[in-house]
Scaffold this motif. Structure first.
Motif, PDB file in Angstrom:
ATOM      1  N   UNK A   1       0.826  -1.169   0.000  1.00  0.00           N
ATOM      2  CA  UNK A   1       0.000   0.000   0.000  1.00  0.00           C
ATOM      3  C   UNK A   1       0.883   1.249   0.000  1.00  0.00           C
ATOM      4  N   UNK A   2       0.537   2.226  -0.812  1.00  0.00           N
ATOM      5  CA  UNK A   2       1.295   3.472  -0.916  1.00  0.00           C
ATOM      6  C   UNK A   2       0.888   4.427   0.209  1.00  0.00           C
ATOM      7  N   UNK A   3       1.860   5.022   0.904  1.00  0.00           N
ATOM      8  CA  UNK A   3       1.512   5.985   1.948  1.00  0.00           C
ATOM      9  C   UNK A   3       0.746   7.171   1.360  1.00  0.00           C
ATOM     10  N   UNK A   4      -0.194   7.697   2.123  1.00  0.00           N
ATOM     11  CA  UNK A   4      -1.014   8.820   1.688  1.00  0.00           C
ATOM     12  C   UNK A   4      -0.609  10.087   2.439  1.00  0.00           C
ATOM     13  N   UNK A   5      -0.947  11.232   1.845  1.00  0.00           N
ATOM     14  CA  UNK A   5      -0.733  12.529   2.486  1.00  0.00           C
ATOM     15  C   UNK A   5      -2.101  13.077   2.877  1.00  0.00           C
ATOM     16  N   UNK A  39      -8.694   6.961  10.059  1.00  0.00           N
ATOM     17  CA  UNK A  39      -8.406   6.712   8.645  1.00  0.00           C
ATOM     18  C   UNK A  39      -6.937   6.894   8.276  1.00  0.00           C
ATOM     19  N   UNK A  40      -6.114   7.265   9.218  1.00  0.00           N
ATOM     20  CA  UNK A  40      -4.697   7.478   8.939  1.00  0.00           C
ATOM     21  C   UNK A  40      -3.923   6.206   9.265  1.00  0.00           C
ATOM     22  N   UNK A  41      -3.186   5.723   8.271  1.00  0.00           N
ATOM     23  CA  UNK A  41      -2.383   4.508   8.435  1.00  0.00           C
ATOM     24  C   UNK A  41      -1.016   4.858   9.033  1.00  0.00           C
ATOM     25  N   UNK A  42      -0.328   3.857   9.501  1.00  0.00           N
ATOM     26  CA  UNK A  42       0.954   4.050  10.193  1.00  0.00           C
ATOM     27  C   UNK A  42       2.000   4.776   9.353  1.00  0.00           C
ATOM     28  N   UNK A  43       2.015   4.567   8.044  1.00  0.00           N
ATOM     29  CA  UNK A  43       3.055   5.160   7.201  1.00  0.00           C
ATOM     30  C   UNK A  43       2.598   6.413   6.468  1.00  0.00           C
TER      31      UNK A  43
END
Length: 67
Positions: A1-5, A39-43
């Motif tokens: 999964x690609x990290x999101x901003x 909704x914020x993932x670890x990365x």
């Protein structure tokens, strides 16, 4: 999964300035609430207009926007 901003609480000129530094966000959260925090993932990268991760989230959730 690609990290999101994620941008949290940005409006007007603040938003344009943040885009110059971080690029377009993947998600825009109107304010810091429990839904945004979930909704914020670890990365992911989270950019706040004011405050930081440790501030108390608002009691009511706002609808999020995709960037």
């Amino acid at each position: 999964m690609t990290p999101a901003v994620h941008f949290v609480g940005f409006r007007g000129e603040e938003y344009r300035s943040a885009v110059k530094v971080w690029g377009l966000p993947d998600f825009i959260h109107r304010w810091w609430d429990r839904r945004a925090r979930r909704e914020i993932a670890a990365h992911d990268t989270v950019i706040f207009a004011q405050g930081d991760w440790w501030q108390e989230p608002r009691r009511f959730n706002a609808q999020d926007l995709e960037g």
